[in-house]
Design an enzyme around this catalytic site. Structure first.
Site, PDB file in Angstrom:
ATOM      1  N   LYS A  84       0.901  -1.164   0.000  1.00  0.00           N
ATOM      2  CA  LYS A  84       0.000   0.000   0.000  1.00  0.00           C
ATOM      3  C   LYS A  84       0.936   1.209   0.000  1.00  0.00           C
ATOM      4  O   LYS A  84       1.283   1.763   1.051  1.00  0.00           O
ATOM      5  CB  LYS A  84      -0.929  -0.039   1.214  1.00  0.00           C
ATOM      6  CG  LYS A  84      -2.098   0.934   1.071  1.00  0.00           C
ATOM      7  CD  LYS A  84      -3.171   0.649   2.112  1.00  0.00           C
ATOM      8  CE  LYS A  84      -4.147   1.808   2.240  1.00  0.00           C
ATOM      9  NZ  LYS A  84      -4.941   2.094   1.060  1.00  0.00           N
TER      10      LYS A  84
HETATM   11  C1  PLP Z   1      -6.103   0.575  -4.226  1.00  0.00           C
HETATM   12  C2  PLP Z   1      -6.845  -0.072  -3.114  1.00  0.00           C
HETATM   13  N1  PLP Z   1      -7.344  -1.317  -3.290  1.00  0.00           N
HETATM   14  C3  PLP Z   1      -8.034  -1.934  -2.309  1.00  0.00           C
HETATM   15  C4  PLP Z   1      -8.244  -1.332  -1.087  1.00  0.00           C
HETATM   16  C5  PLP Z   1      -8.987  -2.055  -0.004  1.00  0.00           C
HETATM   17  O1  PLP Z   1      -8.117  -2.402   1.025  1.00  0.00           O
HETATM   18  P1  PLP Z   1      -8.598  -2.585   2.537  1.00  0.00           P
HETATM   19  O2  PLP Z   1      -9.831  -3.421   2.491  1.00  0.00           O
HETATM   20  O3  PLP Z   1      -7.453  -3.265   3.191  1.00  0.00           O
HETATM   21  O4  PLP Z   1      -8.864  -1.231   3.063  1.00  0.00           O
HETATM   22  C6  PLP Z   1      -7.750  -0.046  -0.860  1.00  0.00           C
HETATM   23  C7  PLP Z   1      -7.958   0.624   0.422  1.00  0.00           C
HETATM   24  O5  PLP Z   1      -7.138   0.612   1.255  1.00  0.00           O
HETATM   25  C8  PLP Z   1      -7.018   0.593  -1.885  1.00  0.00           C
HETATM   26  O6  PLP Z   1      -6.527   1.815  -1.698  1.00  0.00           O
END
Ligand code: PLP
Length: 289
Positions: free
Chosen positions: A158
């Protein structure tokens, strides 16, 4: 309106201590600002408890590792920092943002080994990510950019650099009256939205893209498990865009998005159906359990 994010009352945790909100600043020659050496987490605290907070702390450390940064803090120390921020600001229901980056140091070129890894945690009150119209079904544009191959960039992290095309795609979507954009990947398969994973429903079964080339969201993993526990068949597989024609329902999942129904993607339309409503209600219950 709470106002600009750099001009609020409250406390932010920075490099091991709580500082006044307006003093949580970095120098202009911060490596992360120039070269995207920055990773972050988005989490939600419900009724005083961060949902899967420890998993998010572990993911932050792993994202940093994928970018060649060693976290100066353990997951337990990160958990404690988040708790301290919530307590200092008096929040029980809030969005929590942890960020780790290469700071200013001896290096100002691409290499950054001599610059310290720094960290901050902020929290704020944040309602529905897609606004009050959530239950009407979000309208999604199709992004012109493609999710990159894992050979191009560490797609499991991330990391700030992965959001460059998200911001541009979201701007383009909003200019067309949409609330988000759906990305295909570099091979043309359906991938994810700009800050959330995507699910489809057909004849009571659920289909979602295999998360081996974009962020495998903590919410996504939770929802897949919840559906399986309910006896719903879940297909994690490559999905071609033309298949969107045959899906009846669609929803997004993410910490910020929670479970958000989708009403339209490009020219494809979806109902806000029972499978989506049920899993959204179950998720809502789980996060507050
Ligand atoms: C690009 C992206 N994909 C998917 C997610 C979903 O991730 P999570 O469920 O861990 O928040 C997020 C959010 O954090 C994101 O920024």
């Amino acid at each position: 309106m709470a106002g600009a994010y750099d001009d609020r009352d409250g406390k932010i945790w920075m490099d091991g201590k709580l500082v006044d909100w307006r003093d949580a600043n970095v120098h202009i020659l911060t490596h992360g600002l120039h070269y995207a050496s920055s990773v972050f987490e988005g989490e939600r605290c419900y009724s005083g408890k961060i949902f899967k907070g420890h998993e998010h702390s572990l993911r932050l450390i792993e994202s940093a590792r994928l970018l060649d940064m060693t976290s100066p803090y353990t997951a337990e120390e990160i958990d404690a920092a988040k708790e301290a921020v919530l307590k200092a600001n008096g929040f029980t229901d809030a969005y929590v943002r942890a960020v780790m980056w290469r700071g200013s140091g001896e290096d100002m070129g691409v290499s950054a080994a001599r610059n310290p890894v720094r960290m901050a945690v902020a929290a704020w009150e944040w309602g529905n990510y897609y606004g009050d119209a959530k239950w009407q079904g979000a309208k999604l544009d199709i992004a012109k950019w493609k999710r990159p191959s894992p050979e191009t960039i560490p797609t499991a992290a991330k990391a700030a650099g992965l959001y460059m095309i998200c911001t541009m795609s979201k701007h383009a979507a909003e200019a067309k009256g949409c609330s988000d954009a759906l990305f295909m990947d570099w091979e043309g398969y359906v991938a994810e939205a700009t800050g959330a994973n995507v699910f489809f429903v057909k004849d009571g079964e659920v289909h979602t893209p295999l998360a081996d080339r974009f962020l495998n969201g903590i919410t996504r993993q939770t929802i897949v498990q919840m559906l399986k526990d309910k006896g719903v068949v879940v297909h994690e597989r490559r999905i071609k865009p033309e298949e969107l024609d045959g899906f009846q329902e669609c929803f997004l999942t993410g910490t910020a998005a929670e479970v958000t129904p989708v009403g339209q993607i490009g020219d494809w339309h979806f109902q806000v159906g029972q499978t989506t409503r049920d899993i959204a209600a179950d998720y809502e219950k789980l996060v507050r359990a």
